[in-house]
Write a protein that holds these residues in place. Sequence first.
Motif, PDB file in Angstrom:
ATOM      1  N   LEU A   1      38.348  23.791  -0.937  1.00 31.73           N
ATOM      2  CA  LEU A   1      38.827  22.473  -0.517  1.00 31.73           C
ATOM      3  C   LEU A   1      37.942  21.847   0.554  1.00 31.73           C
ATOM      4  O   LEU A   1      37.687  20.631   0.530  1.00 31.73           O
ATOM      5  CB  LEU A   1      40.265  22.575  -0.013  1.00 31.73           C
ATOM      6  CG  LEU A   1      41.331  22.671  -1.127  1.00 31.73           C
ATOM      7  CD1 LEU A   1      42.691  22.991  -0.548  1.00 31.73           C
ATOM      8  CD2 LEU A   1      41.366  21.363  -1.915  1.00 31.73           C
ATOM      9  N   ARG A   2      37.454  22.648   1.504  1.00 29.00           N
ATOM     10  CA  ARG A   2      36.581  22.078   2.534  1.00 29.00           C
ATOM     11  C   ARG A   2      35.295  21.538   1.917  1.00 29.00           C
ATOM     12  O   ARG A   2      34.810  20.469   2.309  1.00 29.00           O
ATOM     13  CB  ARG A   2      36.272  23.124   3.599  1.00 29.00           C
ATOM     14  CG  ARG A   2      37.465  23.472   4.478  1.00 29.00           C
ATOM     15  CD  ARG A   2      37.079  24.451   5.568  1.00 29.00           C
ATOM     16  NE  ARG A   2      38.215  24.782   6.415  1.00 29.00           N
ATOM     17  CZ  ARG A   2      38.585  24.075   7.479  1.00 29.00           C
ATOM     18  NH1 ARG A   2      37.898  23.003   7.822  1.00 29.00           N
ATOM     19  NH2 ARG A   2      39.645  24.433   8.191  1.00 29.00           N
TER      20      ARG A   2
ATOM     21  N   GLU B   1      47.697  26.568  -3.275  1.00 31.85           N
ATOM     22  CA  GLU B   1      46.905  27.797  -3.200  1.00 31.85           C
ATOM     23  C   GLU B   1      47.677  28.904  -2.472  1.00 31.85           C
ATOM     24  O   GLU B   1      47.736  30.056  -2.933  1.00 31.85           O
ATOM     25  CB  GLU B   1      45.582  27.537  -2.468  1.00 31.85           C
ATOM     26  CG  GLU B   1      44.513  26.935  -3.317  1.00 31.85           C
ATOM     27  CD  GLU B   1      43.174  26.915  -2.586  1.00 31.85           C
ATOM     28  OE1 GLU B   1      43.087  27.540  -1.507  1.00 31.85           O
ATOM     29  OE2 GLU B   1      42.234  26.292  -3.094  1.00 31.85           O
TER      30      GLU B   1
ATOM     31  N   GLY C   1      39.816  28.013  -2.835  1.00 27.40           N
ATOM     32  CA  GLY C   1      39.129  28.179  -1.568  1.00 27.40           C
ATOM     33  C   GLY C   1      38.010  27.191  -1.318  1.00 27.40           C
ATOM     34  O   GLY C   1      37.271  27.331  -0.334  1.00 27.40           O
TER      35      GLY C   1
ATOM     36  N   TYR D   1      48.183  21.835   7.104  1.00 28.36           N
ATOM     37  CA  TYR D   1      48.562  21.180   5.845  1.00 28.36           C
ATOM     38  C   TYR D   1      50.071  20.998   5.745  1.00 28.36           C
ATOM     39  O   TYR D   1      50.556  20.016   5.161  1.00 28.36           O
ATOM     40  CB  TYR D   1      48.012  21.962   4.653  1.00 28.36           C
ATOM     41  CG  TYR D   1      48.636  23.319   4.448  1.00 28.36           C
ATOM     42  CD1 TYR D   1      49.754  23.470   3.626  1.00 28.36           C
ATOM     43  CD2 TYR D   1      48.118  24.451   5.061  1.00 28.36           C
ATOM     44  CE1 TYR D   1      50.340  24.713   3.429  1.00 28.36           C
ATOM     45  CE2 TYR D   1      48.689  25.699   4.870  1.00 28.36           C
ATOM     46  CZ  TYR D   1      49.802  25.832   4.057  1.00 28.36           C
ATOM     47  OH  TYR D   1      50.368  27.058   3.859  1.00 28.36           O
TER      48      TYR D   1
ATOM     49  N   GLN E   1      46.209  22.802  -0.913  1.00 27.37           N
ATOM     50  CA  GLN E   1      46.215  23.981  -0.048  1.00 27.37           C
ATOM     51  C   GLN E   1      47.579  24.665  -0.096  1.00 27.37           C
ATOM     52  O   GLN E   1      47.674  25.895  -0.158  1.00 27.37           O
ATOM     53  CB  GLN E   1      45.882  23.574   1.385  1.00 27.37           C
ATOM     54  CG  GLN E   1      45.745  24.752   2.337  1.00 27.37           C
ATOM     55  CD  GLN E   1      44.574  25.639   1.972  1.00 27.37           C
ATOM     56  OE1 GLN E   1      43.429  25.244   2.145  1.00 27.37           O
ATOM     57  NE2 GLN E   1      44.850  26.834   1.454  1.00 27.37           N
ATOM     58  N   TRP E   2      48.630  23.852  -0.076  1.00 32.10           N
ATOM     59  CA  TRP E   2      49.979  24.414  -0.189  1.00 32.10           C
ATOM     60  C   TRP E   2      50.142  25.163  -1.501  1.00 32.10           C
ATOM     61  O   TRP E   2      50.716  26.259  -1.547  1.00 32.10           O
ATOM     62  CB  TRP E   2      51.003  23.290  -0.086  1.00 32.10           C
ATOM     63  CG  TRP E   2      52.407  23.719  -0.419  1.00 32.10           C
ATOM     64  CD1 TRP E   2      53.293  24.344   0.399  1.00 32.10           C
ATOM     65  CD2 TRP E   2      53.064  23.573  -1.681  1.00 32.10           C
ATOM     66  NE1 TRP E   2      54.471  24.586  -0.271  1.00 32.10           N
ATOM     67  CE2 TRP E   2      54.351  24.129  -1.549  1.00 32.10           C
ATOM     68  CE3 TRP E   2      52.680  23.025  -2.902  1.00 32.10           C
ATOM     69  CZ2 TRP E   2      55.267  24.148  -2.609  1.00 32.10           C
ATOM     70  CZ3 TRP E   2      53.582  23.047  -3.968  1.00 32.10           C
ATOM     71  CH2 TRP E   2      54.866  23.605  -3.808  1.00 32.10           C
TER      72      TRP E   2
ATOM     73  N   PRO F   1      40.634  28.212   4.488  1.00 30.33           N
ATOM     74  CA  PRO F   1      41.749  27.300   4.171  1.00 30.33           C
ATOM     75  C   PRO F   1      41.853  26.164   5.182  1.00 30.33           C
ATOM     76  O   PRO F   1      41.362  26.254   6.300  1.00 30.33           O
ATOM     77  CB  PRO F   1      42.963  28.219   4.233  1.00 30.33           C
ATOM     78  CG  PRO F   1      42.568  29.303   5.193  1.00 30.33           C
ATOM     79  CD  PRO F   1      41.099  29.524   4.977  1.00 30.33           C
ATOM     80  N   LEU F   2      42.517  25.111   4.744  1.00 34.35           N
ATOM     81  CA  LEU F   2      42.750  23.961   5.624  1.00 34.35           C
ATOM     82  C   LEU F   2      43.869  24.290   6.600  1.00 34.35           C
ATOM     83  O   LEU F   2      44.805  25.036   6.289  1.00 34.35           O
ATOM     84  CB  LEU F   2      43.132  22.736   4.802  1.00 34.35           C
ATOM     85  CG  LEU F   2      42.108  22.239   3.784  1.00 34.35           C
ATOM     86  CD1 LEU F   2      42.697  21.076   3.002  1.00 34.35           C
ATOM     87  CD2 LEU F   2      40.819  21.818   4.464  1.00 34.35           C
ATOM     88  N   LYS F   3      43.790  23.740   7.785  1.00 33.64           N
ATOM     89  CA  LYS F   3      44.815  23.927   8.794  1.00 33.64           C
ATOM     90  C   LYS F   3      45.774  22.730   8.805  1.00 33.64           C
ATOM     91  O   LYS F   3      45.428  21.643   8.371  1.00 33.64           O
ATOM     92  CB  LYS F   3      44.186  24.099  10.177  1.00 33.64           C
ATOM     93  CG  LYS F   3      43.282  25.324  10.300  1.00 33.64           C
ATOM     94  CD  LYS F   3      42.676  25.397  11.691  1.00 33.64           C
ATOM     95  CE  LYS F   3      41.766  26.622  11.824  1.00 33.64           C
ATOM     96  NZ  LYS F   3      41.150  26.700  13.176  1.00 33.64           N
TER      97      LYS F   3
ATOM     98  N   TYR G   1      37.557  19.960  -7.412  1.00 31.08           N
ATOM     99  CA  TYR G   1      38.284  21.149  -6.953  1.00 31.08           C
ATOM    100  C   TYR G   1      38.393  22.178  -8.073  1.00 31.08           C
ATOM    101  O   TYR G   1      38.181  23.387  -7.853  1.00 31.08           O
ATOM    102  CB  TYR G   1      39.673  20.745  -6.464  1.00 31.08           C
ATOM    103  CG  TYR G   1      40.572  21.916  -6.173  1.00 31.08           C
ATOM    104  CD1 TYR G   1      40.375  22.710  -5.047  1.00 31.08           C
ATOM    105  CD2 TYR G   1      41.614  22.247  -7.043  1.00 31.08           C
ATOM    106  CE1 TYR G   1      41.192  23.804  -4.784  1.00 31.08           C
ATOM    107  CE2 TYR G   1      42.438  23.324  -6.786  1.00 31.08           C
ATOM    108  CZ  TYR G   1      42.224  24.107  -5.662  1.00 31.08           C
ATOM    109  OH  TYR G   1      43.033  25.191  -5.415  1.00 31.08           O
TER     110      TYR G   1
ATOM    111  N   PRO H   1      44.413  17.111  -0.510  1.00 32.37           N
ATOM    112  CA  PRO H   1      43.952  18.446  -0.103  1.00 32.37           C
ATOM    113  C   PRO H   1      45.077  19.286   0.502  1.00 32.37           C
ATOM    114  O   PRO H   1      45.138  20.509   0.276  1.00 32.37           O
ATOM    115  CB  PRO H   1      42.862  18.137   0.929  1.00 32.37           C
ATOM    116  CG  PRO H   1      42.362  16.794   0.555  1.00 32.37           C
ATOM    117  CD  PRO H   1      43.571  16.057   0.078  1.00 32.37           C
TER     118      PRO H   1
END
Length: 865
Positions: A795-796, A858, A793, A482, A855-856, A478-480, A787, A851
């Motif tokens: 997104l990166r 997800e 999962g 966000y 992510q939020w 996951p993205l950090k 996406y 993104p």
Amino acid sequence: MASRQPGLIAEFFEQRMGPVVTLIYRRFWLIILVALLVTVGALYAMIGGLVVEGGPKLRVNTNLVSLIPENYRSVQALNKIQAKVAGIDKLEILIQSDDFDASLRFGQHLLPKLMELPNPATGEPYIGTIEYRNDIEFFEKHQLLFLSQETLHNLQRSLEDRIQEEKNKINPLFVDDLFGDEPDEDADAENLSLEELEERYEAQVPKEYLATEDGSILMLRCYPFGSSLNLSLSQSLYTAVEDLIARENPTSFHPTMFVELGGEIRNRVEEYTVITTDAVRNLGGGLTLQILLIMAFFRQPFNLKRYTSVWGKAYGVISGSARQFVAALLIAVPLILSIIWTFGLASLVIGGLNTITVFLFVILFGMGIDFGIHTYSRYLETRLGGADVLTSLQTTILKTGAGIFTAATTTAVAFYALMVADFKGFSDFGFIAGSGILLSMIAMLLLLPAFVTLGEKLGVIQAVRVTLPGSAVARTGPLKNYRAVLIGTVVVGAVVAVFVPRLSFEYNFRDLRANLPGLQGVKAKIHDLKVDAEGEDLGTPAVILADSHEDLVELVDVLNGLKAQDTVFPTIHKVESIFDKLPQDQEEKLAIIREIRTLVDEEALDVVQGEDRDRVVRLRTALEVDEPFTLDQTPLSVKRKFFGKDGSVGEFVLIYPSVLLRDGLNSIEFARDLRSLSTMDGIQTPSGATYYASSGSVVSADMLVLMQRDAKIAITLTTAMIILFLYLSFRSVKYTLFVLAPLTVGFLALWGVQLLFGIKYNLFNMVILPVVIGYGVDDAVHMVHRYVEEGVGSLRRVIRTTGWAVFMTTLTTSAGFAGLILVRHGGLKSMGTLAVIGLSLTMLASLVFLPAALQWYEVRQSRRR
């Protein structure tokens, strides 16, 4: 885990496009041949008229009137004025030297040659009239007839009082009335001294020449047929006059002599020259930068290790260098062909371009290159994974093609929505841009694969990595941060939204022009000369063409009444007709003049002493007039600007503004005071006739009012069409909102930058808004499609693949617009500035905010599960 993409478009591509891609791969040469034949047809539609008599031909209509529908009152009035009036807009020729007599000789030598200059398009003379000299003797003889009867009576009373005063001085029996003066029957009348009255009637005598006080500059004021709004006519006239002056060699009349041109004609020509030279040159640099960026993004390896000899390595360098152009050619050639198709279609449907749509080549190149980069980068990514050519093409078209189709059709629909506007700067722009987007999309989905197949057959394509650097492990997880991105965006967006109403529109036309130093110097000289020679610098007048002498008289009265009534923000300085040059009540005035003449002849010179005696002596010349003069006897210098095209004196009114019309708000107020905006009812005369004034400024005012009205309608309709089409494409409210979110954030960021740096909207950069909207939607559509294809999962990975392509497309498109920032034309500079800022911010919103939002979503869905 990848999931099935939602929406009708994705289903269609997955189910129907496979056989099409196979056909393109197997018959690539046929696809290329058909494209070339279509291109030949489009070229004929564009330039056929140059080859075959009567064939189609794409023309650039440089007349600003063409931006407004022909049924608009201001346009209809202007067309009638141009058909009957010899000329309103001016070309002013400044002859400058140390010897005024030499300047005068050159001006008189040049005069007949200017009048004979032929217009190649019509065979008729360019110039209708020329002013440079006034008939002083006529005005000195008739100056008293130009005064009002009240002023003449005042002159008579002042002379009588002055004579009586001198008589009283020499009468020893005279004493002041101990009981005061008797009541004066004319106590309310204006009481002026002989000195003040002399200033009034001598002001009726103009200076002999249009020249400065020191005689260093003599001006020839030329009134051409037509209007300076016709830029092609203005440019050809300007060039013809310049060539004539050069041939006549001013220095042969005096070594210090030189000539400069000014006036509305030169102003228009300078703008046109800057647009067609400086702007195009810088835009060419932008296109070159775009090609270089594509070469850098899709650079090919040199593979020098396979060569052992020096000559072999040299060959490797040469061949490797040549391969660097492969990607640029593969993307640029289909795109250029699609742009040719677009302008061929425009030639058939619209018939030509205008001053706003003429730069659509760069806009279409920038937006179309987006589709090419996405297509080619996905192809190389798939090839790098080990797939063969056909499989890579199918993956590219079936997966990325759906996103390209959605983005292209959504953007095209947004542009087509502009066609509802009456303002042709919007409607023509919308049709050409919308059609260009669809045709470039077709070229990238059908023609680019054919060229890629050809490149593979020739062995000139080698797969290279086109994603952001990083290991495969780094593409998961996951993205950090966000939440910080979302919270920060919402807070900043809310603050900007509060201040958005403070965004303003640039009405000052001066800031939207080239404002070249040389041109500004000429304008200053002309202003000073007009003040010296005429006492004031009148702007370009609006004109009303009357149907008869009676209507003309009524019009003048109505206009003077409008001028008197407007005390809040008056914009009318002077109303003038040919009959203002023919004084009214001449017989009554002559009767007063005869009484004054008798008074002067019998008593004044015998008793009046000092300076007043000198004034009386000078007055005797003006008192010699003994009969009224007719219009036929009026000097040519007075009647010249009222000439019609047939050489007769025209029945029209000139209305001079009291405000600077380079300010658009002033132009609107001036047109509104004249009741001549196309939304108004015109000027009503007592006899029931309705008239509309017109001029370049009135048409510009109509254009501004029309553009502002249509801009609101077009943006509202564009937004609605985008939302509807996105929903139909995704069949999901959720994904529609995800696509629209970065567009909203991008525009809030754009407005924030505009507020921070004082960047205003104007007549030119308003057309950039649909481009920014289209590009913002385009970026978000590609990100969301990828996406959905990759699944939760991913997104990166999406950021490092499709996000990298989004970054490349925005950078290349911004490079094209960046060339406009370097030009000297304020309007074009503002287009480039707004485009680069808007595209960059919507791209950042798609790469950062979108993104984070996904992510939020997800995390939220995961917690629910």
